[in-house]
Design an enzyme around this catalytic site. Structure first.
Site, mmCIF file in Angstrom:
data_model
loop_
_atom_site.group_PDB
_atom_site.id
_atom_site.type_symbol
_atom_site.label_atom_id
_atom_site.label_comp_id
_atom_site.label_asym_id
_atom_site.label_seq_id
_atom_site.Cartn_x
_atom_site.Cartn_y
_atom_site.Cartn_z
ATOM 1 C CD GLN A 55 16.631 6.453 39.098
ATOM 2 O OE1 GLN A 55 15.475 6.839 39.203
ATOM 3 N NE2 GLN A 55 17.457 6.958 38.203
ATOM 4 C CB CYS A 110 9.125 2.261 37.760
ATOM 5 S SG CYS A 110 8.721 0.523 38.041
ATOM 6 C CB CYS A 139 6.153 -2.632 35.079
ATOM 7 S SG CYS A 139 6.140 -2.005 36.757
#
Ligand code: FAD
Ligand code: UQ1
Length: 454
Positions: A85, A203, A384
């Protein structure tokens, strides 16, 4: 050639490549030495049952199956496809293809694990069993729950029926992510809205990364002057950690991106092309705000999966209730959890799972093999990669437990760089497929130490 000129990054790339080559040789040797057992008759009892064959489930199951041997480990996973993803930000902006983000589940399932292709419907931790959607009961000595987060599309009025049509899209599903780049390229100017809910999500940077990439495309297409870009977040900050939030705010200011806080998308009106937001704080708290849109990227609310919420494994918020350091369940000693479905109070990312899986495997194998010298502890590490353009990125790395940066490289990672962009787009996906899913990537902690960080 860019990497060769930058030694810390090239060190990671070289070591990861060596690791991958070594692992794939080892993997090939195993394939020829051991029969595939995915399709053989299934026993109904296992040493370890892993629920979920996503990033977390497979990175744990690989090592467990390898260590404990054939038929000891089962992975319950309903999907035919495994998605990477993190690539969806790049897919949604046309920088990678959708096909590069997926692999057949049969290809990534560990050779020595038994794949049970079904969903878990309920847990009976006092009886050491899980019940499948088909009604079958599977028993275990140890359970690992790694079922991910639930995306609650239905909580935004009209979202399920409008998604993927007339400029409404989201990078948060395998279907709609394939529409995002098409809609960005078809946009002719007007109002572009990007949303971020007030719930926990996977996220937390992804809702704004796609805004930076879209803005760049519209600027290059010469339609930026005719375009108003608004970011609506249900939270009070653009990013949880100030070091990165400060840089992101500078970028938003320089690129004329309007940030609206404490506003949560509630409804889409497809006929009038309007988005309705609940105002969560300030003088207008309790009221709604309605805006027209020509392009709308939605990040829907998310939460604990319903089947976990309804089980004895959950905490008050529905997450699997585990100790934040050991990853062991707070009530049931033979149950562990990691990844997005766990109660671990850190930002939910695949990067976080690299560190969590190492801790979980050490502690669980210590239980099983009785050779645990020391209890392994997770420190809340997460990361991130905040893509801010098609050649630059801010690589946020921090502990969700301390709120402090935990950067790998000996340079200031809060600055936009091409090197960390290249790492994220070209090297980390390889590490994921070739090392992490095979249980051989414990995250960048050892490189952090190598480069001199505490
Ligand atoms: P998942 O990988 O989602 O896997 C959960 C698995 O459980 C699935 O295979 C599902 O089919 C299965 N499952 C669900 N219900 C059941 C059930 N009842 N029974 C059995 N199995 C079940 N992370 C990063 O580190 N860096 C990034 O840059 C990044 N960017 C992202 C961008 C986007 C657009 C998205 C959507 C995510 C991003 N992430 C990123 C987050 C990352 O993908 C997730 O945090 C990670 O995949 C979580 O792993 P997981 O195993 O917990 O859940
Ligand atoms: C990482 O290890 C990882 O998992 C493979 C990610 O998931 C997609 C990441 O996004 C990041 C940033 C890391 C950390 C790796 C390095 C080399 C800093």
């Amino acid at each position: 050639m860019v990497l060769a000129s930058f030694s810390p990054l090239s060190a990671v790339a070289r070591m990861a490549a060596r690791n991958s080559a070594f692992q794939s040789k080892r993997f090939l040797a195993q394939v020829s030495a051991t029969p595939k057992i995915h399709d053989q008759a299934k026993p109904s009892s296992y040493k370890v049952v892993v629920v979920g064959g996503g990033s977390a489930g497979l990175s744990v199951a690989s090592t467990l199956a390898e260590t404990l041997g054939n038929k000891s480990v089962a992975v319950v996973e309903p999907s035919d496809v495994h998605y990477y993803q993190p690539l969806w930000t790049f897919v949604g902006s046309g920088l990678k293809t959708f096909d590069e983000s997926k692999m057949a589940m049969s290809e990534v399932m560990p050779e020595k694990a038994q794949w049970i292709k079904d969903s878990v419907a309920s847990f009976n931790p006092t009886k050491n069993t899980v019940v499948l959607a088909n009604g079958e009961s599977i028993s275990y000595d140890y359970l690992v729950v790694a079922a991910g987060i639930q995306v609650n599309w239905g909580k935004i009025k009209n979202l399920p029926e409008t998604l993927g049509k007339n400029g409404v899209t989201s990078n948060y599903s395998a279907q709609s992510v394939q529409k995002t780049d098409e809609f960005i390229k078809a946009f002719k100017g007007g109002n572009a809205l990007f949303t971020m809910p007030s719930t926990p999500i996977k996220c937390a940077g992804a809702p704004q990364k796609i805004m930076y990439l879209a803005e760049e495309q519209w600027r290059k297409a010469g339609i930026r002057d005719q375009t108003k870009i608004n970011y609506f977040t249900g939270l009070g900050k653009i990013f949880a950690i100030d070091k990165y939030a400060n840089e992101l705010l500078k970028i938003c200011k320089a690129r004329n991106l309007n940030i609206n806080y404490f506003t949560d998308l509630a409804e889409i009106r497809p006929d009038s092309k309007e988005a309705v937001f609940n105002v969560l704080a300030g003088d207008a708290k309790g009221s709604t705000l309605t805006l027209p849109y020509d392009f709308l990227h939605v990040t829907p609310p998310m939460g604990a999966p319903d089947f976990i919420k309804a089980s004895p494994l959950s905490n008050a918020d529905g997450w699997v209730d585990v100790n934040k350091e050991t990853l062991r369940h707070n009530k049931f000693d033979n149950v562990y959890a990691l990844g997005d479905c766990s109660s671990l109070p850190t930002s939910k990312t695949a990067a976080a799972i690299t560190a969590q899986s190492a801790v979980l495997k050490s502690n669980l194998l210590g239980d099983i093999l009785g050779d645990n010298k020391e209890v392994a502890k997770y420190d809340g590490y997460t990361s991130c990669p905040l893509v801010t353009g098609s050649d630059k990125l801010i690589l946020a790395e921090f502990s969700g437990y301390t709120g402090q940066p935990q950067e790998t490289f000996p340079f200031d990672q809060s600055k936009e760089r091409f090197s960390t962009y290249f790492l994220t787009k070209e090297i980390i996906p390889d590490i994921y497929w070739k090392s992490m899913l095979k249980g051989n990537w414990d995250g960048p902690a050892k490189y952090r130490k190598l480069f001199g960080a505490a």
